[in-house]
Design a protein around this motif. Structure first.
Motif, PDB file in Angstrom:
ATOM      1  N   LEU A 298     106.805  45.480  67.571  1.00  0.00           N
ATOM      2  CA  LEU A 298     106.379  46.013  66.271  1.00  0.00           C
ATOM      3  C   LEU A 298     104.866  45.983  66.122  1.00  0.00           C
ATOM      4  CD1 LEU A 298     109.172  44.432  64.040  1.00  0.00           C
ATOM      5  CD2 LEU A 298     108.886  46.868  64.545  1.00  0.00           C
ATOM      6  N   VAL A 299     104.247  44.926  66.613  1.00  0.00           N
ATOM      7  CA  VAL A 299     102.793  44.819  66.495  1.00  0.00           C
ATOM      8  C   VAL A 299     102.107  45.898  67.348  1.00  0.00           C
ATOM      9  CG1 VAL A 299     100.805  43.293  66.891  1.00  0.00           C
ATOM     10  CG2 VAL A 299     102.869  42.380  65.841  1.00  0.00           C
ATOM     11  N   HIS A 300     102.834  46.392  68.344  1.00  0.00           N
ATOM     12  CA  HIS A 300     102.312  47.493  69.182  1.00  0.00           C
ATOM     13  C   HIS A 300     102.742  48.868  68.665  1.00  0.00           C
ATOM     14  CE1 HIS A 300     100.159  45.782  72.585  1.00  0.00           C
ATOM     15  NE2 HIS A 300     101.037  44.806  72.633  1.00  0.00           N
ATOM     16  N   GLU A 301     103.348  48.915  67.484  1.00  0.00           N
ATOM     17  CA  GLU A 301     103.832  50.189  66.908  1.00  0.00           C
ATOM     18  C   GLU A 301     104.911  50.840  67.744  1.00  0.00           C
ATOM     19  OE1 GLU A 301     100.811  53.067  65.966  1.00  0.00           O
ATOM     20  OE2 GLU A 301     100.016  51.841  64.347  1.00  0.00           O
ATOM     21  N   MET A 302     105.670  50.028  68.488  1.00  0.00           N
ATOM     22  CA  MET A 302     106.784  50.598  69.249  1.00  0.00           C
ATOM     23  C   MET A 302     107.976  50.852  68.318  1.00  0.00           C
ATOM     24  SD  MET A 302     106.601  48.388  72.780  1.00  0.00           S
ATOM     25  CE  MET A 302     108.046  49.155  73.504  1.00  0.00           C
ATOM     26  N   ILE A 303     108.936  51.646  68.776  1.00  0.00           N
ATOM     27  CA  ILE A 303     110.144  51.922  68.019  1.00  0.00           C
ATOM     28  C   ILE A 303     111.235  50.992  68.555  1.00  0.00           C
ATOM     29  CG2 ILE A 303     111.789  53.702  67.305  1.00  0.00           C
ATOM     30  CD1 ILE A 303     108.879  54.353  66.509  1.00  0.00           C
ATOM     31  N   VAL A 304     111.582  49.998  67.761  1.00  0.00           N
ATOM     32  CA  VAL A 304     112.535  48.970  68.195  1.00  0.00           C
ATOM     33  C   VAL A 304     113.968  49.465  68.002  1.00  0.00           C
ATOM     34  CG1 VAL A 304     113.414  46.675  67.631  1.00  0.00           C
ATOM     35  CG2 VAL A 304     110.946  47.077  67.719  1.00  0.00           C
ATOM     36  N   VAL A 305     114.783  49.291  69.042  1.00  0.00           N
ATOM     37  CA  VAL A 305     116.182  49.713  68.939  1.00  0.00           C
ATOM     38  C   VAL A 305     117.122  48.544  69.243  1.00  0.00           C
ATOM     39  CG1 VAL A 305     115.523  52.037  69.696  1.00  0.00           C
ATOM     40  CG2 VAL A 305     116.533  50.453  71.345  1.00  0.00           C
ATOM     41  N   SER A 306     118.363  48.698  68.772  1.00  0.00           N
ATOM     42  CA  SER A 306     119.395  47.699  69.066  1.00  0.00           C
ATOM     43  C   SER A 306     120.304  48.264  70.157  1.00  0.00           C
ATOM     44  CB  SER A 306     120.209  47.408  67.812  1.00  0.00           C
ATOM     45  OG  SER A 306     120.981  48.551  67.485  1.00  0.00           O
ATOM     46  N   ASP A 307     121.415  47.569  70.429  1.00  0.00           N
ATOM     47  CA  ASP A 307     122.370  48.075  71.409  1.00  0.00           C
ATOM     48  C   ASP A 307     123.280  49.118  70.751  1.00  0.00           C
ATOM     49  OD1 ASP A 307     122.814  45.508  70.163  1.00  0.00           O
ATOM     50  OD2 ASP A 307     124.808  45.487  71.056  1.00  0.00           O
ATOM     51  N   GLN A 308     123.716  50.082  71.545  1.00  0.00           N
ATOM     52  CA  GLN A 308     124.658  51.098  71.057  1.00  0.00           C
ATOM     53  C   GLN A 308     126.056  50.508  70.975  1.00  0.00           C
ATOM     54  OE1 GLN A 308     124.846  54.394  73.733  1.00  0.00           O
ATOM     55  NE2 GLN A 308     122.885  55.245  73.090  1.00  0.00           N
ATOM     56  N   LYS A 309     126.836  50.951  70.007  1.00  0.00           N
ATOM     57  CA  LYS A 309     128.266  50.637  69.890  1.00  0.00           C
ATOM     58  C   LYS A 309     128.538  49.158  69.613  1.00  0.00           C
ATOM     59  CE  LYS A 309     129.857  54.584  72.540  1.00  0.00           C
ATOM     60  NZ  LYS A 309     128.677  55.082  73.227  1.00  0.00           N
ATOM     61  N   THR A 310     128.087  48.260  70.498  1.00  0.00           N
ATOM     62  CA  THR A 310     128.230  46.833  70.230  1.00  0.00           C
ATOM     63  C   THR A 310     127.231  46.405  69.150  1.00  0.00           C
ATOM     64  OG1 THR A 310     126.909  46.625  72.251  1.00  0.00           O
ATOM     65  CG2 THR A 310     129.219  46.023  72.400  1.00  0.00           C
ATOM     66  N   ALA A 311     126.430  47.368  68.711  1.00  0.00           N
ATOM     67  CA  ALA A 311     125.325  47.289  67.765  1.00  0.00           C
ATOM     68  C   ALA A 311     125.065  45.986  67.007  1.00  0.00           C
ATOM     69  CB  ALA A 311     125.479  48.429  66.769  1.00  0.00           C
ATOM     70  N   HIS A 312     124.216  45.188  67.591  1.00  0.00           N
ATOM     71  CA  HIS A 312     123.683  44.046  66.867  1.00  0.00           C
ATOM     72  C   HIS A 312     122.166  44.040  67.020  1.00  0.00           C
ATOM     73  CE1 HIS A 312     127.944  42.776  66.920  1.00  0.00           C
ATOM     74  NE2 HIS A 312     127.610  42.243  65.758  1.00  0.00           N
ATOM     75  N   PHE A 313     121.647  43.188  67.877  1.00  0.00           N
ATOM     76  CA  PHE A 313     120.191  43.072  67.962  1.00  0.00           C
ATOM     77  C   PHE A 313     119.623  43.416  69.334  1.00  0.00           C
ATOM     78  CE2 PHE A 313     121.955  39.904  65.040  1.00  0.00           C
ATOM     79  CZ  PHE A 313     121.448  40.410  63.843  1.00  0.00           C
ATOM     80  N   GLY A 314     120.526  43.570  70.316  1.00  0.00           N
ATOM     81  CA  GLY A 314     120.081  43.830  71.682  1.00  0.00           C
ATOM     82  C   GLY A 314     121.067  43.188  72.642  1.00  0.00           C
ATOM     83  N   GLY A 315     120.658  42.945  73.864  1.00  0.00           N
ATOM     84  CA  GLY A 315     121.524  42.288  74.834  1.00  0.00           C
ATOM     85  C   GLY A 315     121.455  40.780  74.642  1.00  0.00           C
ATOM     86  N   ILE A 316     122.598  40.144  74.439  1.00  0.00           N
ATOM     87  CA  ILE A 316     122.602  38.693  74.237  1.00  0.00           C
ATOM     88  C   ILE A 316     123.675  38.068  75.119  1.00  0.00           C
ATOM     89  CG2 ILE A 316     123.033  36.797  72.634  1.00  0.00           C
ATOM     90  CD1 ILE A 316     121.710  38.350  70.461  1.00  0.00           C
ATOM     91  N   ALA A 317     123.265  37.130  75.972  1.00  0.00           N
ATOM     92  CA  ALA A 317     124.202  36.511  76.907  1.00  0.00           C
ATOM     93  C   ALA A 317     124.127  34.996  76.850  1.00  0.00           C
ATOM     94  CB  ALA A 317     123.896  36.976  78.333  1.00  0.00           C
ATOM     95  N   VAL A 318     125.254  34.385  77.236  1.00  0.00           N
ATOM     96  CA  VAL A 318     125.324  32.931  77.378  1.00  0.00           C
ATOM     97  C   VAL A 318     125.480  32.638  78.867  1.00  0.00           C
ATOM     98  CG1 VAL A 318     126.527  30.820  76.723  1.00  0.00           C
ATOM     99  CG2 VAL A 318     126.493  32.771  75.149  1.00  0.00           C
ATOM    100  N   ALA A 319     124.498  31.992  79.449  1.00  0.00           N
ATOM    101  CA  ALA A 319     124.532  31.706  80.884  1.00  0.00           C
ATOM    102  C   ALA A 319     123.514  30.618  81.187  1.00  0.00           C
ATOM    103  CB  ALA A 319     124.190  32.973  81.667  1.00  0.00           C
TER     104      ALA A 319
END
Ligand SMILES: Cc1cc2nc3c(=O)[nH]c(=O)nc-3n(C[C@H](O)[C@H](O)[C@H](O)COP(=O)(O)O)c2cc1C
Length: 200
Positions: free
Chosen positions: A145-166
């Motif tokens: 955001l500070v770089h004026e980029m366009i932030v997107v989330s994940d499609q369909k599973t739509a939350h905040f992005g890729g999130i994994a437990v590992a």
């Protein structure tokens, strides 16, 4: 027509860890849709801290005098249409190495917001189920955001992005939800990056 270019950055400090696996999954999903992809692993890069020397101004053509691997990473960022950034969760934040890279991107902002209107998405992996991955995603989004980029989330599973437990290398390959959100994040970055490109 030129292919849409998606850059993946793994902020992991270890070779072939879970973060790199996931960022690669996002890039593979983009490649399967025809994108040109590139992976940068910070584990293999030397990065020095920004010490606010203020050299990266117009006077020095917005270049940093430090002799390390950051210049080549900034070039790859400028060439990309979309950027996927992944990080391990370290004490509920991004890795120190990734934060160091974020700070060193100051010249891109000073030089007329060179990342403006590029699509960006985030991936976080942590050893615990509620280990702070959403904070990591927010750290990455804030940088975008500070770089004026366009932030997107994940499609369909739509939350905040890729999130994994590992926790240990190889664990991410067993996390089906982590892989699904990561692939969907890659596809959303690609779709938005392609749409933004077609307007410029
Ligand atoms: C210094 C350090 C701090 C960590 N802090 C957290 C944490 O706050 N929450 C969490 O879920 N996992 C934490 N972990 C575990 C890593 O996030 C996890 O092992 C992850 O898979 C590492 O990614 P990598 O395989 O790409 O290196 C921490 C690991 C290290 C080394």
């Amino acid at each position: 027509m030129e292919k849409t270019r998606i850059l993946g950055i793994s902020g992991s400090t270890r070779d072939q860890g879970n973060t790199t696996f996931l960022v690669q999954m996002a890039l593979d999903a983009c490649k399967a849709k025809g994108a040109e992809v590139e992976l940068i692993e910070l584990a293999h890069k030397e990065l020095l801290y920004c010490d606010y020397c203020n050299a990266c101004t117009e006077k020095h053509n917005y270049t940093c005098p430090k002799d390390d691997d950051v210049a080549e990473i900034l070039l790859a960022m400028k060439a990309a249409d979309g950027i996927v950034v992944g990080s391990p969760t370290y004490f509920a934040s991004v890795s120190g190495k990734l934060k160091t890279l974020f700070d060193r991107t100051l010249p891109l902002r000073r030089d007329g917001f060179r990342l403006s209107k590029k699509a960006g998405g985030a991936i976080a992996v942590g050893g615990s189920r509620n280990g702070g991955q959403e904070n990591v995603i927010r750290d990455i989004h804030n940088w975008m955001l500070v770089h004026e980029m366009i932030v997107v989330s994940d499609q369909k599973t739509a939350h905040f992005g890729g999130i994994a437990v590992a926790r240990n290398p190889g664990d991410a390959a067993k996390d089906e939800i982590g892989i699904a959100t990561t692939e969907n994040l890659g596809l959303q970055v690609l779709e938005v990056a392609s749409r933004l490109r077609s307007r410029t």
